[in-house]
Enzyme design. Structure first.
Site, PDB file in Angstrom:
ATOM      1  CD  GLU A   1      -2.931  -1.134   2.340  1.00 47.92           C
ATOM      2  OE1 GLU A   1      -4.039  -1.642   2.155  1.00 47.92           O
ATOM      3  OE2 GLU A   1      -2.568  -0.670   3.436  1.00 47.92           O
TER       4      GLU A   1
ATOM      5  CB  CYS B   1       1.559   6.757  10.930  1.00 44.02           C
ATOM      6  SG  CYS B   1       2.756   7.719  10.066  1.00 44.02           S
TER       7      CYS B   1
HETATM    8  N1  SAH Z   1       9.605   1.300   9.665  1.00 41.90           N
HETATM    9  C1  SAH Z   1       9.875   2.680   9.745  1.00 41.90           C
HETATM   10  C2  SAH Z   1       8.995   3.502   8.836  1.00 41.90           C
HETATM   11  C3  SAH Z   1       7.578   3.082   8.695  1.00 41.90           C
HETATM   12  S1  SAH Z   1       6.535   3.306  10.087  1.00 41.90           S
HETATM   13  C4  SAH Z   1       9.764   3.158  11.174  1.00 41.90           C
HETATM   14  O1  SAH Z   1       9.266   2.425  12.011  1.00 41.90           O
HETATM   15  O2  SAH Z   1      10.213   4.269  11.437  1.00 41.90           O
HETATM   16  C5  SAH Z   1       6.272   5.074  10.125  1.00 41.90           C
HETATM   17  C6  SAH Z   1       5.983   5.622  11.511  1.00 41.90           C
HETATM   18  O3  SAH Z   1       4.681   5.212  11.980  1.00 41.90           O
HETATM   19  C7  SAH Z   1       6.962   5.157  12.572  1.00 41.90           C
HETATM   20  O4  SAH Z   1       7.360   6.229  13.390  1.00 41.90           O
HETATM   21  C8  SAH Z   1       6.122   4.161  13.348  1.00 41.90           C
HETATM   22  O5  SAH Z   1       6.598   3.925  14.630  1.00 41.90           O
HETATM   23  C9  SAH Z   1       4.786   4.831  13.332  1.00 41.90           C
HETATM   24  N2  SAH Z   1       3.660   3.975  13.691  1.00 41.90           N
HETATM   25  C10 SAH Z   1       3.572   2.628  13.590  1.00 41.90           C
HETATM   26  N3  SAH Z   1       2.352   2.207  14.013  1.00 41.90           N
HETATM   27  C11 SAH Z   1       1.673   3.309  14.379  1.00 41.90           C
HETATM   28  C12 SAH Z   1       0.349   3.533  14.859  1.00 41.90           C
HETATM   29  N4  SAH Z   1      -0.497   2.541  15.025  1.00 41.90           N
HETATM   30  N5  SAH Z   1      -0.029   4.794  15.140  1.00 41.90           N
HETATM   31  C13 SAH Z   1       0.810   5.829  14.912  1.00 41.90           C
HETATM   32  N6  SAH Z   1       2.056   5.691  14.439  1.00 41.90           N
HETATM   33  C14 SAH Z   1       2.489   4.435  14.174  1.00 41.90           C
END
Ligand code: SAH
Ligand code: SF4
Length: 365
Positions: free
Chosen positions: A99, A340
């Site tokens: 996605e 996110c």
């Molecule tokens: N794998 C990388 C990039 C993708 S995730 C990373 O973890 O940085 C992008 C962002 O979304 C990251 O900061 C992650 O921690 C956050 N994230 C993951 N699950 C989330 C959720 N349920 N709510 C809000 N942010 C979330």
């Protein structure tokens, strides 16, 4: 001289990005400049069918369509959220769903791209983490997500790309950087490096390597708590590096690049949103180029819940009072599971591919 250099650079980049096309051109004995034309058609004109690449002779277009198609991702479905956010569901040639999200905001159009099918890092609050990892995406699959979104929003333009979709980009470093270089290439997609940002859960050797890259890409590190034991609970795999090790790499990044460094912090009710967290963050984020990016948890079926808007604002106020540079990012596209951490292609999980209902959308409208 300069033109020759630029020509050589484009040819080299094209060889890496579209080796299948190069092979076809060589087999046909085409002149070398055709490779540059094909690269420009894909990355600049955003063709998804070689018939659209009018700089190429008709016979060649036909052969390329048969042997090295212009589109490697199959766009199956597009969702539009009430706030204008769009989500794209793609299938790879080997049947994996990924996605991509496009977020319109204050005249900007940000595309959030995926770098892996799933993710092996296993962060406890993330829907992608629940999937585990299937495989890395290659540079072409990564960059093509942006090309499709760009066609979809034309004549508006993509102004920013964030590598914050499915996957841990630093575990797929070469292909991710290959894609970002094409997106940044003035002979390719042509997006300025400072409009491209990558987020990592914190692989320290790769953070250093990223700092050493010549392009001025931005970096975000997902921190989520200033406390070691809590971080290990929330992000089990990321805990292979301690917070002091992570902060050493962060220091290297800002010293080497003089660029702002973002720390991502997802506010989880009762878990990491207490005053003691703000106080420890104020101690930890001790460089003027560090910026704290707060985000309220987006719902996923993981047992966590979001800090209330009021408490999040209070967290932000206290952080600023203690001298931190900080912002609270609004969540976008929640009604279509595009925010996110929500990317999981979940409506299709476990179903055979043939059952997906393709939805026709007009590209480039
Ligand atoms: N794998 C990388 C990039 C993708 S995730 C990373 O973890 O940085 C992008 C962002 O979304 C990251 O900061 C992650 O921690 C956050 N994230 C993951 N699950 C989330 C959720 N349920 N709510 C809000 N942010 C979330
Ligand atoms: Fe992977 Fe990032 Fe999700 Fe963690 S938050 S599981 S690193 S995509």
């Amino acid at each position: 001289m300069l033109d020759q250099c630029r020509y050589n650079r484009r040819t080299m980049r094209a060889r890496q990005f579209i080796p299948e096309v190069q092979r076809v051109l060589e087999e046909r004995g085409e002149p070398t400049y055709r490779l540059g034309q094909a690269y420009a058609a894909l990355t600049g004109s955003l063709v998804r069918d070689w018939e659209e690449a009018t700089s190429l002779p008709q016979g060649l277009r036909r052969t390329l369509n048969l042997e090295a198609p212009a589109a490697v991702l199959d766009l199956r479905r597009t969702w539009r959220a009430t706030d204008g956010t769009r989500k794209y569901l793609f299938y790879t040639h080997d049947g994996h769903a990924i996605e991509t999200v496009m977020i319109p905001e204050k005249g900007r159009h940000t595309v959030c791209i995926s770098t892996q099918v799933g993710c092996p890092m296993g962060c406890k609050f993330c829907a992608t983490g629940l999937l585990g990892i299937k495989r890395n995406l290659n540079a072409r699959e990564i960059a093509e997500q942006v090309f499709v979104a760009a066609r979809d929003i034309a004549p508006e333009r993509v102004s920013n790309v964030v590598v914050m979709g499915m996957g841990e980009p630093m575990l797929n470093y070469n292909e991710t950087l290959g894609a970002l270089k094409v997106l940044n290439d003035p002979d390719g997609f042509g997006l300025a490096a400072r409009h491209i940002a990558l987020s990592t859960s914190g692989l320290v050797d790769k953070i250093r390597r990223f700092a050493d890259e010549p392009e001025q890409f931005h970096l975000a590190i997902s921190l989520h708590t200033p406390f070691e034991d809590e971080r290990r609970e929330l992000m089990p795999v990321a805990a292979r590096h301690t917070i002091p090790e992570l902060m050493e790499a962060a220091r290297y990044f800002v010293t080497r690049t003089r660029r702002k460094l973002f720390f991502e912090y997802t506010l989880l009710a009762g878990v990491n949103d207490q005053p003691r967290h703000v106080e420890a963050l104020a101690e930890l984020l001790d460089h003027p180029l560090y910026h704290l990016n707060l985000l309220r948890f987006n719902w996923t079926d993981t047992g966590f819940s979001a800090t209330s808007k009021r408490d999040a604002r209070e967290f932000l106020r206290y952080a600023r009072e203690l001298g931190l540079s900080a912002t609270l990012r609004p969540s976008r596209g929640q009604d279509i599971d595009a925010a996110c951490g929500q990317l999981a292609a979940k409506d299709l999980r476990g179903r055979p591919q043939g059952m997906a209902q393709p939805v026709a959308i007009t590209l480039g409208e």
